[in-house]
Design an enzyme around this catalytic site. Sequence first.
Site, PDB file in Angstrom:
ATOM      1  CD  GLU A 122      -2.311   2.691  -3.469  1.00  0.00           C
ATOM      2  OE1 GLU A 122      -3.380   3.287  -3.708  1.00  0.00           O
ATOM      3  OE2 GLU A 122      -1.876   2.508  -2.313  1.00  0.00           O
ATOM      4  CG  ASP A 166      -1.941   1.062   1.244  1.00  0.00           C
ATOM      5  OD1 ASP A 166      -2.789   1.050   0.328  1.00  0.00           O
ATOM      6  OD2 ASP A 166      -1.915   1.930   2.145  1.00  0.00           O
TER       7      ASP A 166
END
Length: 533
Positions: A246, A222
């Site tokens: 990400e 993330d």
Amino acid sequence: MFSLIYLSLYLSALGTAFAATADEWRGRSIYQIIVDRFALPAGSDTTKCNPGDQTWCGGTWNTVRENLDYIQNAGFTAIWISPVSQNYDGPRSAYGDAYHGYWIADASRLNDRFGTADDLKALSDEVHRRGMYLMVDVVVNNVMSTSLTPDLSTYMFKEQSQYHTYCPVDYSNITSEQNCWLGDTKVPLPDLNTQDPTVISGYSTWIQSLVKTYNIDGLRIDAAKHVDPAFWPQFCGAAGVYCIGEVFGDDIDFASTWQGPLDAILQYPMYNALVEAFAIPGPQNMSAMTDVIAQSKQKFKDPSVLGNFLENQDLPRWHNFSVDIQSLWNPMVFNFMSDGIPIVYYGQEQGFAGNADPWNREPLWTSNYTNTSTYQLITKLNAFRNFLVNNTDNWLNSSMEVLSTTQSGLAIMKGPVISIMTNIGSPPANITVPVYTPYAGNLATIDILTCSQFVVGSNGTVDVQYNKGGVPTILVPTSVLENSGFCGNSEVVVQDTKGQLASSALSHLTTPASSFAFFLLLVFGLVNSGIGL
């Protein structure tokens, strides 16, 4: 027969080290899950989950394990689950509760909202027993707080020097993005100082233990761009598995710099191009696709291990802004048949239409896990892709090429497979898209989605007409499908099959015994579920 196939697959899996590299992930397809929203324990009230309430609905690692048939029957070969680390569990925050798993408290402890260590091990064991891979989401950049002066004793890292000093993020400045705090003053996300040696070593020790303890095959990271890139090689090296990060945004020059520190990233530039080209209503700018395809081939080190997607927990559902079903199916075909690893966010197959957070985190059980037309398309795409991965010499490692493009159509070729997508939508249209192929005239090809035959013209062209609507087309020479189980061909009955293709780089098809067992298992599971190939 089923028990023998399953036993063969299981014995094959026993000999595999489930710490998979990027090269091993290249051939997988991934189903993304928010654990709290995928499935409920038996006997639960299925009417009590409103995404707008932003609270827990009751999904667990056990309920994921108990419902893996739904995923595997659609042909997926990996799952990606939301973070497993302990989350904030205090008084309700301004934005609800931490049902999604991304509000980290102590990363080194498990989230007991979703189960015990034994439950997570049981999920991992069952995933691997099925020959699938397990990807776990991890949050490294930050923890969560409800104030700008958090109690550091509640976190894995407890010293002030291990955090950056509070500042709001300036998104025009990369240093600010990496050193300042995400969130806001209502729910701030204290930023870890990932340049600090104690943080680097602490995280490396933790991730190595997590991967080993739970036999994790890959990590989705993330907010990867909010961490200094020098941190990732040591972290992912300690994990010893495929790391996909990400990197939110459509700047492909910036995005491509992260493949190196990381094995791969989620292909946001391609996602944005897919929206621009295929969404209805939308600009329907097909040149956006050809532009990003060309730039991806030039700028990424290896486009084949990037993550292809149309939805995730941070974006509006596709059907929230694009109402035509073909506007979903055509770019979905691109994601499965192009370079990269296809990822489907839970509920995409059910036509969910929620807007951004929290409305894109709907409970899946309200769908009754219906065998929708999109689920059936995904099943067929997965079965065909798995067949190509396991039974052809060069499809997986071939580089996608653009054959032709118009305002309404895009044709690509990867290995022997030609995929033709359109953005005209479902209504019939008096449009023909000519596709120039490298194949010799009179070569017979099959559209694996409809089992219709297309014969290559004398000049190497194939004409696709849309007088029945804008459906995608996936063409492959008929000889490739021999012994495949597709479109009337019998299933593989020998370990090695060879076929000669005119004007094609594919000269041999091989069927290793383990791949054979896996493919037959997929086919058998699909037949049992009532889904035809």
